[in-house]
Design an enzyme around this catalytic site. Structure first.
Site, PDB file in Angstrom:
ATOM      1  N   GLY A 307     105.613  27.395  83.935  1.00  0.00           N
ATOM      2  CA  GLY A 307     107.288  27.155  84.042  1.00  0.00           C
ATOM      3  C   GLY A 307     107.751  25.663  83.643  1.00  0.00           C
ATOM      4  O   GLY A 307     108.272  25.726  82.606  1.00  0.00           O
ATOM      5  N   CYS A 376     125.815  11.327 100.647  1.00  0.00           N
ATOM      6  CA  CYS A 376     126.048  10.582 101.855  1.00  0.00           C
ATOM      7  C   CYS A 376     124.611  10.427 102.430  1.00  0.00           C
ATOM      8  O   CYS A 376     124.290  11.051 103.376  1.00  0.00           O
ATOM      9  CB  CYS A 376     126.837  11.187 102.995  1.00  0.00           C
ATOM     10  SG  CYS A 376     128.586  10.609 102.359  1.00  0.00           S
ATOM     11  N   TYR A 405     113.079  22.711  87.433  1.00  0.00           N
ATOM     12  CA  TYR A 405     113.317  22.350  88.936  1.00  0.00           C
ATOM     13  C   TYR A 405     114.341  21.550  89.104  1.00  0.00           C
ATOM     14  O   TYR A 405     114.343  20.695  90.308  1.00  0.00           O
ATOM     15  CB  TYR A 405     112.066  22.085  89.503  1.00  0.00           C
ATOM     16  CG  TYR A 405     110.866  23.029  89.217  1.00  0.00           C
ATOM     17  CD1 TYR A 405     110.648  24.231  89.870  1.00  0.00           C
ATOM     18  CD2 TYR A 405     109.675  22.623  88.492  1.00  0.00           C
ATOM     19  CE1 TYR A 405     109.631  25.123  89.640  1.00  0.00           C
ATOM     20  CE2 TYR A 405     108.647  23.230  88.059  1.00  0.00           C
ATOM     21  CZ  TYR A 405     108.596  24.803  88.725  1.00  0.00           C
ATOM     22  OH  TYR A 405     107.593  25.605  88.477  1.00  0.00           O
TER      23      TYR A 405
HETATM   24  N1  LLP Z   1     103.076  30.726  88.840  1.00  0.00           N
HETATM   25  C1  LLP Z   1     103.129  30.717  90.269  1.00  0.00           C
HETATM   26  C2  LLP Z   1     102.793  31.806  91.394  1.00  0.00           C
HETATM   27  C3  LLP Z   1     103.867  29.474  90.912  1.00  0.00           C
HETATM   28  O1  LLP Z   1     103.898  29.326  92.192  1.00  0.00           O
HETATM   29  C4  LLP Z   1     104.375  28.459  90.037  1.00  0.00           C
HETATM   30  C5  LLP Z   1     104.940  27.446  90.276  1.00  0.00           C
HETATM   31  C6  LLP Z   1     104.287  28.714  88.641  1.00  0.00           C
HETATM   32  C7  LLP Z   1     103.599  29.742  88.063  1.00  0.00           C
HETATM   33  C8  LLP Z   1     104.687  27.489  87.607  1.00  0.00           C
HETATM   34  O2  LLP Z   1     104.154  26.434  87.794  1.00  0.00           O
HETATM   35  P1  LLP Z   1     104.614  25.367  86.601  1.00  0.00           P
HETATM   36  O3  LLP Z   1     103.927  25.813  85.222  1.00  0.00           O
HETATM   37  O4  LLP Z   1     105.811  25.034  86.678  1.00  0.00           O
HETATM   38  O5  LLP Z   1     103.853  23.957  87.268  1.00  0.00           O
HETATM   39  N2  LLP Z   1     109.549  22.335  92.917  1.00  0.00           N
HETATM   40  C9  LLP Z   1     108.431  21.873  92.433  1.00  0.00           C
HETATM   41  C10 LLP Z   1     107.378  22.792  91.778  1.00  0.00           C
HETATM   42  C11 LLP Z   1     107.106  23.834  92.494  1.00  0.00           C
HETATM   43  C12 LLP Z   1     106.165  24.971  91.638  1.00  0.00           C
HETATM   44  C13 LLP Z   1     105.906  26.304  92.434  1.00  0.00           C
HETATM   45  N3  LLP Z   1     105.350  27.247  91.728  1.00  0.00           N
HETATM   46  C14 LLP Z   1     108.732  20.726  91.479  1.00  0.00           C
HETATM   47  O6  LLP Z   1     109.934  20.428  91.297  1.00  0.00           O
HETATM   48  O7  LLP Z   1     107.806  19.878  91.124  1.00  0.00           O
END
Ligand code: LLP
Length: 455
Positions: A307, A376, A405
């Site tokens: 992601g 706020c 994100y």
């Molecule tokens: N696959 C699954 C099942 C996941 O839960 C996630 C992310 C991904 C793939 C993608 O992961 P990435 O390649 O983006 O690391 N909101 C948080 C990040 C939460 C990630 C949740 N799951 C932030 O802003 O850092």
């Protein structure tokens, strides 16, 4: 004081996750920042602020880097599945599909955005630890692969899919006992995670699924964390998953897919040094080849779900500098016209970011300031300490690495409308998500009849 120019450091055109700024970042003849051939301050003037800007060249280069790395290092079939929670829109779905990628979704909203954006259902995976019946049915009707997370998923699908209908493709998510805390990891038997089956449950679940006519188990899934800078955790994950696949095959399930999840980190600040996309894919590919050879198993189709590493550094956010408050001997606050509603990551995770002035990126810093949001809430700070030239009211400030994100986690806190997103490429800018209008904030409010007289 920090004197490095953000857009200059760590430039790695082949692996955009290693840069602070989009790969198309450059200066115009007057030293003002440009991305995708568009001057950032001009975009801010034209489309308003706060503004999310996404660089198509960076998005496509990131996709290319994943594709090329798999072609180089993995002799079997593979599929990169974009985790759309990082940044979901019709444009992103369409771009991802045009790159031949699949899509990971976790809700009916993300699923519809994928389908409407042209991603075919058989390339979509539905995740989630508490899927609704509506989400399960929508997925089934569109030939989407459902990632089974717990017994509840099995129970609901057993009830929802009549046995005379064709089975749904499913993957099984389990918690492999490898936990990442961004820069270090631990291995344990059991993990305190709301996601996936415990390894000890697998045997029973494989047995149970044999009698489920509605289910065709095609793969095993694990996701161990996000913003990971080490290669070891995913390397260690592979043999654990190979064992799970071996066990599934012993129970007669036609499992072919090994889905390693996402997690590759990106650069938010100069000191971040994530691995390249190529080295991440290489280490995983080599681990898969070795684990499957030593178990005498044919190579699986290898899936991963990036992601952040696909979108984060393609994005920047533009703000206009507003109020200034100087507390002598303590700090100077510069207030921006956005904040935690367009970027909740600093207040949620204490995340660090890099920023500069859009039209004066190279001017020497003169003061240390705190960039505050307009909400706020005292903790609404985008960057706690940053060295900048003296910024006047009205100047445009660029925050880097905001493609992942940020938009997807944005809110209407304080009833502040969400920003627009523009996609830039070769000197063209196009709105791909329009700015919410203040009136639209009221669109779901209803006033009870008897309250109307009180107005
Ligand atoms: N696959 C699954 C099942 C996941 O839960 C996630 C992310 C991904 C793939 C993608 O992961 P990435 O390649 O983006 O690391 N909101 C948080 C990040 C939460 C990630 C949740 N799951 C932030 O802003 O850092």
């Amino acid at each position: 004081m920090e004197t490095r120019a953000p857009y200059e450091t760590g430039t790695d055109l082949l692996s955009p996750n290693r840069n602070l700024s989009p790969i198309s970042t450059e200066l115009d003849e007057n030293g003002r920042l440009m991305v995708g051939g568009c001057r950032l301050s001009e975009l801010a003037d034209h489309y308003g602020t706060p503004l999310y800007v996404l660089d198509e060249a960076t998005l496509r280069q990131s996709c290319f880097a994943y594709r090329q790395a798999f072609e180089r290092h993995y002799p079997g079939k593979f599929l990169t599945v974009y985790a759309s929670k990082a940044n979901s829109s019709l444009m992103m779905s369409c771009l991802i599909s045009s790159e031949g990628f699949g899509l990971d979704v976790v809700s009916a909203g993300e699923l519809i955005t994928g389908l409407e954006g042209g991603v075919s259902g058989d390339r979509i995976l539905l995740h989630g630890n508490n899927k609704s019946d509506q989400e399960l049915i929508l997925a089934y009707k569109n030939n989407v692969t459902i990632v089974i997370d717990n017994q509840h998923d099995i129970d609901r699908l057993s009830e929802l899919i009549p046995s005379e209908l064709p089975p749904v493709n499913i993957m099984l998510r389990f918690t492999p006992g490898i936990e990442c805390h961004t820069h270090e990891y631990i291995r344990t038997g059991h993990l305190d995670s709301k996601f996936g089956f415990d390894p000890e449950q697998l045997e029973n679940i494989f047995r149970q699924l044999r009698s489920c006519k509605w289910a065709k188990l095609i793969g095993i899934h694990a996701h161990i964390g996000s913003q990971i800078f080490e290669l070891g955790p995913h390397q260690d994950l592979v043999p654990v998953m190979a064992d799970a696949m071996l066990m599934a095959r012993k129970f007669g399930h036609p499992v072919q897919d090994l889905n390693i999840g996402g997690g590759l980190g990106i650069r938010y600040v100069h000191s971040d040094d994530p691995p390249s996309i190529e080295s991440w894919v290489k280490v995983i590919s080599e681990a898969v080849i070795s684990a499957f050879r030593s178990r005498n198993m044919p190579l699986p189709r290898l899936l991963c779900e990036p992601g952040r590493s696909l979108v984060a550094t393609a994005g920047v956010t533009l703000y206009r500098v507003g109020a200034r408050k100087n507390i002598p001997g303590i700090r100077t606050y510069l207030s921006l016209d956005g904040g935690m509603s367009d970027n909740p990551r600093p207040i949620t995770y204490q995340s660090l970011y890099t920023a500069c002035l859009a039209d004066r990126p190279l001017v020497k810093p003169e003061e240390r300031v705190t960039l505050a949001g307009k909400h706020c809430e005292s903790g609404d700070v985008i960057i706690k300490e940053i060295d900048l030239p003296y910024a006047s009211t009205g100047e445009i400030l660029v925050v880097f690495s905001t493609g992942a994100y940020n938009s997807s986690m944005s809110s209407n806190y304080n009833r502040i409308p969400r920003p627009a997103t523009v996609l830039v490429q070769a000197g063209h800018a196009e709105v791909v998500q329009r700015r919410e209008q203040p009136e639209e904030i009221l669109r779901y409010d209803l006033l009870p009849e008897r309250f109307k007289e009180l107005k």
